[in-house]
Design a protein around this motif. Structure first.
Motif, PDB file in Angstrom:
ATOM      1  N   LEU A  79       0.901  -1.221  -0.017  1.00 19.07           N
ATOM      2  CA  LEU A  79      -0.011   0.130   0.072  1.00 19.07           C
ATOM      3  C   LEU A  79       0.932   1.409  -0.063  1.00 19.07           C
ATOM      4  N   VAL A  80       1.880   1.192   0.699  1.00 15.11           N
ATOM      5  CA  VAL A  80       2.859   2.522   0.683  1.00 15.11           C
ATOM      6  C   VAL A  80       3.437   2.447  -0.700  1.00 15.11           C
ATOM      7  N   LEU A  81       4.037   1.676  -1.157  1.00 17.12           N
ATOM      8  CA  LEU A  81       4.423   1.622  -2.737  1.00 17.12           C
ATOM      9  C   LEU A  81       3.614   2.139  -3.513  1.00 17.12           C
ATOM     10  N   GLU A  82       2.140   1.839  -3.570  1.00 14.01           N
ATOM     11  CA  GLU A  82       1.120   2.407  -4.473  1.00 14.01           C
ATOM     12  C   GLU A  82       0.854   3.682  -4.169  1.00 14.01           C
ATOM     13  N   LEU A  83       0.853   4.033  -2.774  1.00 13.33           N
ATOM     14  CA  LEU A  83       0.438   5.831  -2.443  1.00 13.33           C
ATOM     15  C   LEU A  83       1.753   6.562  -2.971  1.00 13.33           C
ATOM     16  N   THR A  84       2.974   6.009  -2.872  1.00  9.98           N
ATOM     17  CA  THR A  84       4.152   6.917  -3.037  1.00  9.98           C
ATOM     18  C   THR A  84       4.436   6.797  -4.403  1.00  9.98           C
ATOM     19  N   GLY A  85       4.134   5.935  -5.168  1.00  8.40           N
ATOM     20  CA  GLY A  85       4.498   5.651  -6.706  1.00  8.40           C
ATOM     21  C   GLY A  85       5.821   5.344  -6.679  1.00  8.40           C
ATOM     22  N   SER A  86       6.320   4.631  -5.557  1.00  6.61           N
ATOM     23  CA  SER A  86       7.863   4.256  -5.518  1.00  6.61           C
ATOM     24  C   SER A  86       7.910   2.867  -6.472  1.00  6.61           C
ATOM     25  N   ARG A  87       9.131   2.793  -7.080  1.00  3.11           N
ATOM     26  CA  ARG A  87       9.454   1.559  -7.551  1.00  3.11           C
ATOM     27  C   ARG A  87      10.507   0.830  -6.522  1.00  3.11           C
ATOM     28  N   SER A  88      10.469   0.884  -5.288  1.00  6.17           N
ATOM     29  CA  SER A  88      11.120   0.101  -4.684  1.00  6.17           C
ATOM     30  C   SER A  88      10.883  -1.013  -4.727  1.00  6.17           C
TER      31      SER A  88
END
Length: 322
Positions: free
Chosen positions: A253-262
């Motif tokens: 969910l954090v990846l989705e909301l930040t738009g991060s590709r980590s």
């Protein structure tokens, strides 16, 4: 009725929001903090308010103040911080409790102890009701915090039984929101900081362990309601969000909301790390008419926005044992 209120640990994550709320209510608020894990920036906006006072002091040492209510929030609460100096962590829980209880006895003040879900250890009962006595390792790496908080609860109830001190005990489950220390080691702050920096997202274990995340405003509301509840109810009472998420779900969910590709990286689970954590809040619903209202997605959006707004260099880096 306006009151003189002491908040120990008042410049910390939760403490600063509690101070802010009490100041807005018109009370005379004394914020006491030694700034070991907190930031003066958390309460800087309150310094020019006529009903706010900031004192740098370590609650393990006595202090004499005249107050009507005390919220005792002073103690490092993140593993990286409380394990850095475990003896001092234990002293903060024990001596801090003795000092605020002594003050409450002298002033005839009401005093609330910010305890923790950690008193349940790695629970064998799920969800955890207040009647559950826990499964804590008294000699483990987390014991300085777990057992310190358990002993503080004992002191609170003994002062209540022997001296009639009006006490309140809340057991706080995972809480998040703006003003979290970016390097506190908590899973929400870790994931957001790593995602925004494009770093690998570190998951300990396989990510199937669960937590329940409560937004800071809901938690502050619960604490204030507990302070004002009828005289016959001391607690302890669980305060937390009964919605349960796996750590992997949170990371995604954090990846989705930040738009991060980590990318997600998995590491061994630390000793005594609870595999499941979820509060039974039936008592809070009945006695306090309280339950969380902030959905995790919206709360994370607000927290991420705050993380984007700060300068990470203004925060102390991890301690050597972090």
């Amino acid at each position: 009725m306006l009151k003189r209120i002491l908040v120990t640990g008042g410049a910390g994550f939760l403490g600063s929001h509690l101070c802010e709320r009490l100041v807005e209510m018109g009370h005379d608020v004394i914020c006491l903090d030694n700034f070991f894990t907190s930031q003066k920036a958390n309460v800087m906006h309150l310094l020019d308010r006529h009903n706010f006072e900031l004192i740098r002091h370590d609650i393990t040492l006595p202090i004499w103040l005249e107050v009507d209510e005390i919220y005792n929030l002073a103690c490092p609460a993140a593993p990286g911080h409380y394990q850095y100096n475990p003896i001092k962590t234990m002293k903060t829980s024990l001596m801090g409790a003795i000092n605020v209880l002594g003050m409450a006895k002298r002033c005839r003040a009401k005093v609330l102890q910010a305890s923790t879900s950690e008193v349940y250890g790695d629970p064998e009962v799920h969800p955890q009701p207040e009647s559950y006595r826990g499964a804590v390792n008294p000699i483990g790496l987390r014991a300085c915090y777990d057992e310190g908080k358990r002993a503080a609860e004992t002191l609170f109830m003994d002062y209540h039984r022997m001296n009639g001190v009006p006490v309140r005990i809340v057991r706080i489950f995972n809480t998040y929101g703006p003003r979290m220390h970016p390097y506190d080691g908590r899973v929400v702050s870790n994931f957001i900081r790593q995602a925004l920096a494009g770093e690998e997202i570190t998951i300990y274990g396989d990510g199937s362990q669960t937590r329940s995340f409560c937004y800071r405003d809901d938690m502050v509301e619960g604490m204030i309601r507990m302070m004002h509840v009828g005289e016959d109810f001391t607690g302890p009472v669980n305060l937390g969000n009964p919605e349960e998420f796996t750590i992997r779900e949170l990371a995604e969910l954090v990846l989705e909301l930040t738009g991060s590709r980590s990318r997600l990286v998995f590491k061994p689970l630390p000793p005594d790390d609870p595999t499941r954590r979820r509060p039974d809040i039936a008592l809070a619903r009945t006695k306090l008419h309280w339950q969380p209202t902030m959905p995790l997605r919206e709360g994370l959006e607000r927290t991420i926005a705050w993380f984007r707004s700060i300068d990470m260099s203004h925060y102390r880096p991890p301690t050597p044992r972090y």
